[in-house]
Design a protein around this motif. Structure first.
Motif, short mmCIF file in Angstrom:
data_model
loop_
_atom_site.label_atom_id
_atom_site.label_comp_id
_atom_site.label_asym_id
_atom_site.label_seq_id
_atom_site.Cartn_x
_atom_site.Cartn_y
_atom_site.Cartn_z
N ASP A 40 0.95 -1.20 0.02
CA ASP A 40 -0.14 0.01 -0.08
C ASP A 40 1.01 1.30 0.07
N VAL A 41 1.72 1.12 0.85
CA VAL A 41 2.57 2.31 0.99
C VAL A 41 3.22 2.57 -0.31
N ALA A 42 4.26 1.49 -0.78
CA ALA A 42 5.00 1.58 -2.08
C ALA A 42 4.18 2.00 -3.12
N ASP A 43 2.98 1.67 -3.40
CA ASP A 43 2.18 2.01 -4.53
C ASP A 43 1.89 3.48 -4.19
N PRO A 50 10.96 -3.58 -2.81
CA PRO A 50 12.26 -3.33 -2.48
C PRO A 50 13.00 -1.77 -2.17
N GLY A 51 12.48 -1.05 -3.30
CA GLY A 51 12.98 0.45 -3.11
C GLY A 51 12.54 1.09 -1.89
N LEU A 52 11.25 0.62 -1.08
CA LEU A 52 10.76 1.28 0.11
C LEU A 52 11.43 0.55 1.23
N LEU A 53 11.95 -0.43 1.19
CA LEU A 53 12.68 -1.42 2.22
C LEU A 53 14.10 -0.74 2.34
#
Length: 210
Positions: A40-43, A50-53
């Motif tokens: 949800d957050v990444a979208d 992986p970019g969010l992490l």
């Protein structure tokens, strides 16, 4: 004619973290920790998971970004002392004045307050990542405020000997006022706090110390 491909704007790590935090405040405030996925957050920030992490490490790191790095970092007694407002002089630092400052500050960050309240209600479960944070919150708040040179009525004695029950009442009252503020129709957060202030810091004892 084929439209020219728009060049992707590269954002700095700080800009990315701020963007993630803003989106997560809204999503977790609406759906809670368990109801919000990393996808949800990444979208919402147009990133891959992986970019969010790369920015948050894991889902618990997202909570740390929101609470430790954001909510707990602003609206502090240090911010109050730098404000120049009445009661903020480090030589005569007044605790009720600081609480009024904090209420005004929180009134300007409604989404963040909603997030905090949502997480606090979820964290009754020992499995919740913030269970210990909220269990220890009253003691942590007391320890934090006790670092500052508050001036209180001499009849009360020292801060350490007399103020812990009063600080606890302030935490409980502020939590309750904020909850009512989030309901419909809302109360005026600042005006409602003033009603509690008059009871927690009564006249004539607290006159000239508010």
């Amino acid at each position: 004619m084929v439209a020219a491909k728009q060049k992707r704007v590269r954002k700095s790590p700080e800009e990315r973290r701020n963007e993630i935090a803003q989106v997560a405040v809204r999503l977790v405030g609406e759906k809670g920790y368990y109801g919000t996925s990393l996808k949800d957050v990444a979208d919402a920030v147009d990133m891959s998971q992986p970019g969010l992490l790369h920015y948050i490490g894991n889902k618990e790191g997202l909570l740390s970004m929101l609470i430790t790095d954001s909510y707990d970092t602003y609206g502090t007694p240090d911010d109050f002392m730098a404000s120049g407002l009445p009661g903020s002089d480090p030589e005569r630092l007044l605790f009720p004045s600081y609480l009024r400052y904090l209420v005004r500050y929180n009134a300007q960050r409604r989404e963040m307050v909603r997030l905090y309240m949502n997480l606090e209600s979820e964290a009754f479960s020992p499995e919740h990542p913030l269970f210990e944070y909220f269990e220890n919150r009253p003691e942590a708040v007391w320890d934090h405020y006790s670092r500052y040179p508050w001036v209180i009525p001499p009849q009360l004695g020292s801060w350490e000997d007399s103020m812990k029950p009063i600080v606890r009442l302030c935490i409980e009252a502020m939590d309750g006022v904020q909850l009512r503020w989030m309901r419909q129709p809302p109360v005026d957060l600042y005006d409602e706090w003033l009603n509690f202030e008059a009871m927690i810091f009564p006249s004539p004892l607290w006159d000239n110390y508010r």
